[in-house]
Write a protein that holds these residues in place. Sequence first.
Motif, PDB file in Angstrom:
ATOM      1  N   UNK A  42       0.842  -1.194   0.000  1.00  0.00           N
ATOM      2  CA  UNK A  42       0.000   0.000   0.000  1.00  0.00           C
ATOM      3  C   UNK A  42       0.880   1.248   0.000  1.00  0.00           C
ATOM      4  N   UNK A  43       0.514   2.225  -0.847  1.00  0.00           N
ATOM      5  CA  UNK A  43       1.333   3.420  -1.053  1.00  0.00           C
ATOM      6  C   UNK A  43       2.717   3.002  -1.534  1.00  0.00           C
ATOM      7  N   UNK A  44       2.729   2.247  -2.615  1.00  0.00           N
ATOM      8  CA  UNK A  44       3.972   1.660  -3.134  1.00  0.00           C
ATOM      9  C   UNK A  44       4.915   2.690  -3.727  1.00  0.00           C
ATOM     10  N   UNK A  45       4.429   3.908  -3.993  1.00  0.00           N
ATOM     11  CA  UNK A  45       5.297   4.943  -4.537  1.00  0.00           C
ATOM     12  C   UNK A  45       5.907   4.542  -5.866  1.00  0.00           C
ATOM     13  N   UNK A  46       7.218   4.705  -5.986  1.00  0.00           N
ATOM     14  CA  UNK A  46       7.911   4.382  -7.239  1.00  0.00           C
ATOM     15  C   UNK A  46       8.185   2.890  -7.406  1.00  0.00           C
ATOM     16  N   UNK A  47       7.823   2.104  -6.412  1.00  0.00           N
ATOM     17  CA  UNK A  47       8.020   0.659  -6.503  1.00  0.00           C
ATOM     18  C   UNK A  47       9.428   0.192  -6.212  1.00  0.00           C
ATOM     19  N   UNK A  48      10.285   1.088  -5.701  1.00  0.00           N
ATOM     20  CA  UNK A  48      11.669   0.705  -5.457  1.00  0.00           C
ATOM     21  C   UNK A  48      11.767  -0.357  -4.361  1.00  0.00           C
ATOM     22  N   UNK A  67      -0.785   9.054  -9.593  1.00  0.00           N
ATOM     23  CA  UNK A  67      -0.506   8.549 -10.939  1.00  0.00           C
ATOM     24  C   UNK A  67       0.960   8.704 -11.330  1.00  0.00           C
ATOM     25  N   UNK A  68       1.595   9.797 -10.880  1.00  0.00           N
ATOM     26  CA  UNK A  68       3.001  10.005 -11.199  1.00  0.00           C
ATOM     27  C   UNK A  68       3.886   8.938 -10.603  1.00  0.00           C
ATOM     28  N   UNK A  69       3.646   8.610  -9.355  1.00  0.00           N
ATOM     29  CA  UNK A  69       4.413   7.546  -8.711  1.00  0.00           C
ATOM     30  C   UNK A  69       4.160   6.199  -9.399  1.00  0.00           C
ATOM     31  N   UNK A  70       2.895   5.922  -9.705  1.00  0.00           N
ATOM     32  CA  UNK A  70       2.561   4.637 -10.322  1.00  0.00           C
ATOM     33  C   UNK A  70       3.167   4.491 -11.711  1.00  0.00           C
ATOM     34  N   UNK A  71       3.329   5.601 -12.427  1.00  0.00           N
ATOM     35  CA  UNK A  71       3.924   5.510 -13.757  1.00  0.00           C
ATOM     36  C   UNK A  71       5.358   5.009 -13.677  1.00  0.00           C
ATOM     37  N   UNK A  72       6.068   5.358 -12.593  1.00  0.00           N
ATOM     38  CA  UNK A  72       7.421   4.852 -12.376  1.00  0.00           C
ATOM     39  C   UNK A  72       7.359   3.400 -11.888  1.00  0.00           C
ATOM     40  N   UNK A  73       6.465   3.146 -10.935  1.00  0.00           N
ATOM     41  CA  UNK A  73       6.359   1.801 -10.357  1.00  0.00           C
ATOM     42  C   UNK A  73       5.960   0.760 -11.397  1.00  0.00           C
ATOM     43  N   UNK A  74       5.113   1.140 -12.338  1.00  0.00           N
ATOM     44  CA  UNK A  74       4.629   0.172 -13.332  1.00  0.00           C
ATOM     45  C   UNK A  74       5.774  -0.452 -14.116  1.00  0.00           C
ATOM     46  N   UNK A  75       6.785   0.356 -14.429  1.00  0.00           N
ATOM     47  CA  UNK A  75       7.926  -0.172 -15.157  1.00  0.00           C
ATOM     48  C   UNK A  75       8.755  -1.134 -14.342  1.00  0.00           C
TER      49      UNK A  75
END
Length: 239
Positions: A42-48, A67-75
């Motif tokens: 939850x609240x994964x941010x950039x997914x690092x 959405x900005x954080x998720x766009x990084x995390x998705x990759x």
Amino acid sequence: MLDYDKEAAVYDRTRGGVPRARAAAEAVLGLVPTTSRTLLDVACGTGLVTGRLTRPGLRTLGVDISPGMLSVAAGRLDGAVVLGDSRRLPFADGSFDVVTAIWLLHLLPEAAPVVAEAARVLRPGGVFVTTVDKSAAHDVGSDIDVLVRPHRSARAADESARITEYAASHGLRPCGEARFRGHGQGRTPRRLADDIRRGRVYAAGGPALADRVAALPDPDTPRAEPLYRLRAFRREREA
């Protein structure tokens, strides 16, 4: 509150990067039962951190409101992300074996709704893992701490005792804890003074506190790194 859509591009390199993320993930996984098969961050941010919450047989999904954080995390997570609010998670009851919330609760005016949602989407016997006492972790006994200590909140939103109370009210019982080093998070007077002036921390201290912090010796020398605390809570199985 930061604009996390704008912050996404610089978030990782200003917060310890891979070393801090690796330390966090290793500590979290140490509290995750070996039988767990699904994990929601939850609240994964950039997914690092999220991208390191993996091991054979464990499927990980990230959710974030930005959405900005998720766009990084998705990759980083091969698209295994969902846009959603931690206080109203877009998942059915009992969907996950593990729910994690790393560096989230301290940002909220009230953490109870997040704990309630974590309990709701956990399966019976599932585990909720979260950071607690983040502000206290930054008190390393430095010259900075002497100045800012009087301006800390009397009872932080992520105070361990408070989170334990919320957890208990939703059938979550303590089942473990761990600590990990906040690599790259040793504070410097110059940067902290800037954060105070921007109203990000210790807002009650205002410009006067910022000036006192900025005047400390060695303004660009990091003080000791914090040790962050994790608490784990297990959802009781139905009788």
